[in-house]
Structure formats: C-alpha cells, structure tokens
Enzyme design. Structure first.
Site, PDB file in Angstrom:
ATOM      1  N   ARG A 123       0.864  -1.190   0.000  1.00 38.03           N
ATOM      2  CA  ARG A 123       0.000   0.000   0.000  1.00 38.03           C
ATOM      3  C   ARG A 123       0.892   1.229   0.000  1.00 38.03           C
ATOM      4  NH1 ARG A 123      -5.024   1.989   3.722  1.00 38.03           N
ATOM      5  NH2 ARG A 123      -6.021   0.551   2.278  1.00 38.03           N
ATOM      6  N   HIS A 158      -7.595   0.823  -6.142  1.00 39.73           N
ATOM      7  CA  HIS A 158      -7.786   0.062  -4.896  1.00 39.73           C
ATOM      8  C   HIS A 158      -8.502  -1.257  -5.248  1.00 39.73           C
ATOM      9  CE1 HIS A 158      -7.919  -0.756  -0.765  1.00 39.73           C
ATOM     10  NE2 HIS A 158      -8.791   0.131  -0.329  1.00 39.73           N
ATOM     11  N   GLN A 191     -10.413  -3.634  -2.720  1.00 41.60           N
ATOM     12  CA  GLN A 191     -11.679  -3.031  -2.270  1.00 41.60           C
ATOM     13  C   GLN A 191     -12.798  -3.360  -3.266  1.00 41.60           C
ATOM     14  OE1 GLN A 191     -12.199  -0.749   0.605  1.00 41.60           O
ATOM     15  NE2 GLN A 191     -14.308  -1.224   0.058  1.00 41.60           N
ATOM     16  N   ASP A 249     -16.777   8.404  -0.990  1.00 40.97           N
ATOM     17  CA  ASP A 249     -15.482   8.217  -0.318  1.00 40.97           C
ATOM     18  C   ASP A 249     -15.103   9.571   0.283  1.00 40.97           C
ATOM     19  OD1 ASP A 249     -12.937   7.331   0.437  1.00 40.97           O
ATOM     20  OD2 ASP A 249     -12.079   7.529  -1.575  1.00 40.97           O
ATOM     21  N   CYS A 303     -16.105   2.915   1.211  1.00 43.75           N
ATOM     22  CA  CYS A 303     -14.974   2.024   1.498  1.00 43.75           C
ATOM     23  C   CYS A 303     -14.516   2.151   2.942  1.00 43.75           C
ATOM     24  CB  CYS A 303     -13.838   2.307   0.538  1.00 43.75           C
ATOM     25  SG  CYS A 303     -13.308   4.032   0.537  1.00 43.75           S
ATOM     26  N   ARG A 312     -13.933  -7.319   2.940  1.00 38.28           N
ATOM     27  CA  ARG A 312     -12.526  -7.092   2.587  1.00 38.28           C
ATOM     28  C   ARG A 312     -11.706  -8.325   2.933  1.00 38.28           C
ATOM     29  NH1 ARG A 312     -10.287  -2.308   2.323  1.00 38.28           N
ATOM     30  NH2 ARG A 312      -8.799  -3.526   1.124  1.00 38.28           N
TER      31      ARG A 312
END
Ligand code: CP
Ligand code: NVA
Length: 329
Positions: A108, A135, A138, A231, A272, A317
C-alpha cells in the site's frame, strides 16, 4: 478453467471478467467455510507474506493478516516508518530481497508505478493494497457485497459521488465496465475521472453491456441508482491545503437523505471507509471547527440507516483478500 497461480493483483484492468467473477465466487465460498467453522489452514500452510504499508490502514492490514493466518501463513507487517523502503533502499532492491524470503508481498502506498515496479522485480505475487490510482482489493469486497445485497451484478446501476479522479472513483469505473454494470460519476467536472481511463472503460463497457456516465447533475445522476457510493473528499497523501476547496466544491455532492430518496428505496449506500459521517474523530473535529460543518461526504443519518451496508462491505474485505491470496499463491 481459471488459473491465477503466480499472478500479481495490481489493478483490475489486468483481469478478465471471468477471472474477476472467479475471485468473487472463491471469496463467497471461503466466507461460507469461515462461517461454518471449516478450517482452511491447509491451503497455504507454512508460507509467509510481507505486508508493506507506506500509508496507514485498518481494514486492509487486518484483512491481510487474518486471511493469511486463516490460510496457514505467517505475516510480517512493515509500517510506514519501520523499513528502508523508498528511503535507504530502492523498490527494485526491496522487491528482490523480500522475494527471496516471502511467498507473496502486499503493498500500500503512493504511485501505481511503485507497486508495478515491485511486481516486476519480486519474482513472487504482489498484491495492491491501495495506490493513489487504484484500490483493486476493495473492488472485490464491493462486488461481493452488491451481489449479496442485490442478488445480481450485471445491469446494476452504481453512482459514485465526490472525488472521482482518485483510487476509488477510478477503480469503481473499471470494475463496473468489466462486469457489465452502469457506472455514473456524479460530481463537478473538475473531479471527473481521467479522460484516457474513461475512454478505456467505455470500450470495456461496450463489450460487457455496461455503461459510463459523467454528470454534474445530482438529481439525474442518482435517480434510480441501485448503489450510491462515496469516499472521503481528501485522500491519504494529499496536502492539507486542499480541504478548503474540496469542502466548497463537493458539498453539493454529499450523500444525504434527499439523495437516497431520489435514488429510491431499492438503493443501498456504500463507502470504502473510513468515513466522515459525523465529525467526532480527531481530524473530523478539527475540520468541523475550522469550516463550521458537522458532516462531510455522507450524513450520519444515511450512514446509520437501514440502506447502509458499509460494515458488510468492510467484513468482505477479509474474505475477498483471502480469495486473492488463495488463488495467486
Ligand atoms: N477501505 C480501506 O482500505 O480501509 P483502510 O484504509 O482501513 O485499509
Ligand atoms: N480515497 C481514500 C481511500 C481510503 C480507503 C484514500 O486514498 O485515502
């Protein structure tokens, strides 16, 4: 007939519709096993994975750790300050070192080019745990959640509100285009996704019978949507200076009761996370006081409503990241 052994998981543009759906099915199967108490430690017992985080995380880190342990693997967590990566040692050298010790590497961080470089040199599967651009893990969690809640994927209308130029907007547009969903970015022109990526996704959507719409009109953009997604307005790694303009420009695109009513009673709300639905966190409080606001991208009322599926999404997730590791190792 899908075989993902040895593959990296860097962005969904690299995967076919069939491969993405295979990972969703595998995640659903692993989720059922977990709920039924069926252990899966034999799948990858004795292997080890490295988890590099140059940005902070709750869900992604915990998902990789729990999923790895459930698959019988050991983990090493490298935090934003605790390694030589990118400071004393290049990405290419780091990749070659970790590739000698580990069976897989999660990364990440900032640019997509970094995770691509890591994958080029590692010699073992590399998984993207979030970059500025994408991402992808996700996306698997989100599609699994949509499938569980709506009972279908193809033809689902998903509207994303807010900054659609960054990792979440880009990735949702790609996954919708791949899977035959109808994607709408509902925001000001300034925050529309990159024109080149839009072109790529339009071509993919043509093949999958999906569609891509960009609109500044909240009423038209959210009418009849099955999924309303948002988001944070300022992402990790962005300068503090952008808060003022983001709050001013994106407040018209806040997900509130009016938006959900316009979408309709069938609509679910997704995010998310982490979310600024109330401003009770440390940064939230600071921003609330500075700008005289109490909510940002989503109101607390919508976040806590029956239409909100954000915690199912968060749980997924773990099951979907487990599927990525199970399939690629
Ligand atoms: N959604 C998500 O990636 O959360 P974290 O930043 O907590 O990993
Ligand atoms: N756009 C957000 C997503 C967090 C999961 C960020 O990059 O900070």
């Amino acid at each position: 007939n899908v075989d993902l052994k040895g593959r990296n998981f860097l962005k969904l543009l690299d995967f076919t519709q069939e491969e993405i759906l295979y990972l969703i099915d595998l995640a659903a199967d692993l989720k059922k096993k977990k709920k039924d108490g069926v252990l899966t430690q034999d799948m990858h017992r004795g292997k080890n994975v490295a988890l590099i985080f140059e940005k902070t995380s709750t869900r992604t880190r915990c998902s990789f750790e729990v999923a790895a342990h459930d698959l019988g693997m050991g983990t090493t967590y490298l935090d934003p300050s605790g390694s030589q990566i990118g400071k004393k040692e290049s990405i290419a050298d780091t990749a070659r070192v970790l590739g000698r010790m580990y069976d897989g590497i999660e990364y990440r961080g900032y640019g997509q080019d970094i995770v691509e470089e890591l994958a080029k040199y590692a010699g073992v599967p590399v998984w993207n745990g979030l970059t500025n651009e994408f991402h992808p893990t996700q996306m698997l969690a989100d599609v699994l959640t949509i499938c569980e809640k709506l009972g279908r994927i193809k033809g689902v209308k998903l509207t994303y509100m807010g900054d659609a130029r960054y990792n979440m907007g880009n990735s949702l547009m790609v996954v919708c285009a791949k899977l035959g969903m109808h994607f709408t970015a509902c925001t000001t022109k300034k925050y529309f996704p990159d024109a080149e990526l839009v072109k790529t996704c339009e071509a993919l959507a043509k093949e999958s019978s999906g569609s891509i719409t960009l609109t500044e009109d909240v009423e038209a953009g959210t009418k009849g949507a099955d999924v309303i997604y948002t988001d944070v307005w300022v992402s990790m790694g962005e300068p503090d200076a952008v808060w003022t303009e983001r709050i001013r420009e994106l407040t018209p695109y806040q997900v509130n009761k009016g938006v959900m009513e316009n979408a309709g009673s069938q609509a679910i709300f997704m995010h998310c996370l982490p979310a600024f639905h109330d401003l009770k966190t440390k940064i939230g409080k600071e921003m609330g006081e500075k700008f005289g606001i109490t909510e940002m991208e989503v109101t607390d009322e919508v976040f806590e409503s029956g239409q909100s599926v954000v915690f199912d999404e968060a749980e997924n997730r773990m099951h979907t990241i487990k599927a990525v590791m199970a399939a690629t190792l």
